[in-house]
Enzyme design. Sequence first.
Site, PDB file in Angstrom:
ATOM      1  N   ASP A 128     -11.090   2.381   4.160  1.00 34.40           N
ATOM      2  CA  ASP A 128     -11.398   0.957   3.997  1.00 34.40           C
ATOM      3  C   ASP A 128     -12.889   0.748   3.733  1.00 34.40           C
ATOM      4  O   ASP A 128     -13.297  -0.298   3.238  1.00 34.40           O
ATOM      5  CB  ASP A 128     -11.065   0.207   5.299  1.00 34.40           C
ATOM      6  CG  ASP A 128      -9.760  -0.564   5.244  1.00 34.40           C
ATOM      7  OD1 ASP A 128      -9.343  -0.944   4.137  1.00 34.40           O
ATOM      8  OD2 ASP A 128      -9.170  -0.780   6.322  1.00 34.40           O
ATOM      9  N   LYS A 132       0.842  -1.205   0.000  1.00 35.31           N
ATOM     10  CA  LYS A 132       0.000   0.000   0.000  1.00 35.31           C
ATOM     11  C   LYS A 132       0.874   1.251   0.000  1.00 35.31           C
ATOM     12  O   LYS A 132       0.626   2.206  -0.744  1.00 35.31           O
ATOM     13  CB  LYS A 132      -0.929  -0.007   1.231  1.00 35.31           C
ATOM     14  CG  LYS A 132      -2.059  -1.036   1.093  1.00 35.31           C
ATOM     15  CD  LYS A 132      -2.815  -1.293   2.391  1.00 35.31           C
ATOM     16  CE  LYS A 132      -3.803  -2.443   2.185  1.00 35.31           C
ATOM     17  NZ  LYS A 132      -4.495  -2.851   3.410  1.00 35.31           N
ATOM     18  N   GLN A 163      -4.797  -2.155   9.745  1.00 36.49           N
ATOM     19  CA  GLN A 163      -4.684  -3.448   9.072  1.00 36.49           C
ATOM     20  C   GLN A 163      -5.239  -4.572   9.942  1.00 36.49           C
ATOM     21  O   GLN A 163      -4.917  -4.672  11.124  1.00 36.49           O
ATOM     22  CB  GLN A 163      -3.206  -3.704   8.720  1.00 36.49           C
ATOM     23  CG  GLN A 163      -2.960  -4.933   7.868  1.00 36.49           C
ATOM     24  CD  GLN A 163      -3.456  -4.792   6.438  1.00 36.49           C
ATOM     25  OE1 GLN A 163      -3.615  -3.685   5.918  1.00 36.49           O
ATOM     26  NE2 GLN A 163      -3.717  -5.898   5.783  1.00 36.49           N
TER      27      GLN A 163
HETATM   28  N1  LIG Z   1      -7.911  -2.933   7.222  1.00 35.16           N
HETATM   29  C1  LIG Z   1      -7.697  -3.832   6.270  1.00 35.16           C
HETATM   30  N2  LIG Z   1      -7.954  -3.501   4.986  1.00 35.16           N
HETATM   31  C2  LIG Z   1      -7.731  -4.393   3.980  1.00 35.16           C
HETATM   32  O1  LIG Z   1      -7.975  -4.091   2.789  1.00 35.16           O
HETATM   33  C3  LIG Z   1      -7.214  -5.679   4.316  1.00 35.16           C
HETATM   34  C4  LIG Z   1      -6.969  -5.977   5.664  1.00 35.16           C
HETATM   35  N3  LIG Z   1      -7.232  -5.040   6.611  1.00 35.16           N
HETATM   36  N4  LIG Z   1      -6.508  -7.195   6.033  1.00 35.16           N
HETATM   37  C5  LIG Z   1      -6.196  -8.221   5.077  1.00 35.16           C
HETATM   38  C6  LIG Z   1      -6.912  -8.060   3.760  1.00 35.16           C
HETATM   39  C7  LIG Z   1      -6.163  -8.688   2.600  1.00 35.16           C
HETATM   40  N5  LIG Z   1      -5.840  -7.601   1.704  1.00 35.16           N
HETATM   41  C8  LIG Z   1      -5.037  -7.724   0.563  1.00 35.16           C
HETATM   42  C9  LIG Z   1      -4.458  -6.633  -0.056  1.00 35.16           C
HETATM   43  C10 LIG Z   1      -3.593  -6.785  -1.126  1.00 35.16           C
HETATM   44  C11 LIG Z   1      -3.285  -8.026  -1.622  1.00 35.16           C
HETATM   45  C12 LIG Z   1      -2.311  -8.176  -2.747  1.00 35.16           C
HETATM   46  O2  LIG Z   1      -1.769  -7.218  -3.254  1.00 35.16           O
HETATM   47  N6  LIG Z   1      -2.003  -9.393  -3.154  1.00 35.16           N
HETATM   48  C13 LIG Z   1      -1.017  -9.709  -4.188  1.00 35.16           C
HETATM   49  C14 LIG Z   1       0.039 -10.674  -3.644  1.00 35.16           C
HETATM   50  C15 LIG Z   1       0.757 -10.171  -2.444  1.00 35.16           C
HETATM   51  C16 LIG Z   1       1.661 -11.237  -1.781  1.00 35.16           C
HETATM   52  O3  LIG Z   1       2.767 -11.487  -2.301  1.00 35.16           O
HETATM   53  O4  LIG Z   1       1.277 -11.809  -0.752  1.00 35.16           O
HETATM   54  C17 LIG Z   1      -1.728 -10.341  -5.362  1.00 35.16           C
HETATM   55  O5  LIG Z   1      -2.796 -10.953  -5.154  1.00 35.16           O
HETATM   56  O6  LIG Z   1      -1.202 -10.280  -6.472  1.00 35.16           O
HETATM   57  C18 LIG Z   1      -3.881  -9.114  -1.029  1.00 35.16           C
HETATM   58  C19 LIG Z   1      -4.754  -8.974   0.037  1.00 35.16           C
HETATM   59  C20 LIG Z   1      -6.291  -6.443   2.233  1.00 35.16           C
HETATM   60  N7  LIG Z   1      -6.937  -6.643   3.368  1.00 35.16           N
END
Ligand SMILES: Nc1nc(=O)c2c([nH]1)NC[C@@H]1CN(c3ccc(C(=O)N[C@@H](CCC(=O)O)C(=O)O)cc3)C=[N+]21
Length: 293
Positions: free
Chosen positions: A119, A52, A96
């Site tokens: 969020d 982020k 988070q």
């Molecule tokens: N307050 C809060 N807001 C959220 O938005 C929030 C949270 N808590 N807790 C957990 C979940 C999960 N989440 C993700 C964000 C980006 C990827 C992302 O960029 N994933 C990459 C891979 C990243 C890696 O290498 O692990 C992809 O899918 O290509 C995944 C999952 C946001 N969340």
Amino acid sequence: MQLIDGKKTAAEIKDEVAAEIALLKDKGGKVPHLVAVLVGSNGASITYVNAKIEACKKVGMHSSIVRLNDTVSEKELLEEVAKLNNDKDVDGFIVQLPLPKHISEKKVTEAISPQKDVDGFHPSNIGKMMLNLPTFLPATPYGILQLIERYNIETNGKHCVVVGRSAIVGSPVANLMSRNSYPGNCTVTLTHSRTVNLPEITRTADILIVALGKPEFITADMVKEGVVIFDVGITRKADSTKKSGYKLFGDVKFDEVAPKASFITPVPGGVGPMTIVSLLKNTILAAKGKMES
Ligand SMILES: Nc1nc(=O)c2c([nH]1)NC[C@@H]1CN(c3ccc(C(=O)N[C@@H](CCC(=O)O)C(=O)O)cc3)C=[N+]21
Ligand SMILES: NC(=O)C1=CN([C@@H]2O[C@H](COP(=O)(O)OP(=O)(O)OC[C@H]3O[C@@H](n4cnc5c(N)ncnc54)[C@H](OP(=O)(O)O)[C@@H]3O)[C@@H](O)[C@H]2O)C=CC1
């Protein structure tokens, strides 16, 4: 089968966001500032928060991380939230998830000022979303809507099946897909762990949104030919052959399901990167002060 390239779409949207921020700067306006609160040292949380912050840098947005030890008390975290609520320099912030067990996620979410809740998790913002009033849409559902639009996926009259009813993905995305506008106008079925005969239901899906967090749960026999699939799930499994030390798995058994799908998101590179750009878009909205309280 067409792959929905979330990484590429996210990069395109980042360029648009960067242009918008440059315009704000030109007009002598304020550069939006996003803060991420990170409690503890959960590996996935660190990865996401760093991603982020990296995205903010890329588009010219200010960002910072507030790091707190996982021994922080609920009271101390709530004090930090109050500080961010009152900090005029902060346009939007997120805490988070998940939080350590001794802290109530509900209490923390409710303490965040709705105007800074980029969020889109605060009850009053969820309420506004349900009533189709302007607000911050939860980042992951918002990301899926943007993919639907950019890939021109037809949703009118379609049967959308959502697997998982979490407050941050399943429930809001089910609501948004049932809205009386595009992307939406679907007939929605929201399924969960008590659903009886899930495969029978998923087989009737024109659009299948999967967010349950069980790696490779959706198999080829559970979908019909031509289905559009958004795979939200991300599970890390240790893998010593990978540089990172882990491999990521979606909730869909990609290799056998993809040939039956008309469109499908991969993991990684699908919904995940879109979640991050949605957060950037929400932060611009917050900075513009467009939200009504
Ligand atoms: N307050 C809060 N807001 C959220 O938005 C929030 C949270 N808590 N807790 C957990 C979940 C999960 N989440 C993700 C964000 C980006 C990827 C992302 O960029 N994933 C990459 C891979 C990243 C890696 O290498 O692990 C992809 O899918 O290509 C995944 C999952 C946001 N969340
Ligand atoms: N790509 C991204 O940007 C994001 C990815 N994620 C990932 O998405 C996944 C889901 O996370 P989240 O939305 O927080 O969900 P939760 O983990 O909070 O909840 C899981 C949901 O799945 C349901 N479920 C569990 N087992 C089954 C089953 N056998 N059949 C049907 N439904 C079942 C549960 O039902 P019940 O309610 O009955 O317990 C619950 O509603 C995780 O892998 C997470 O890492 C999450 C957020 C963003």
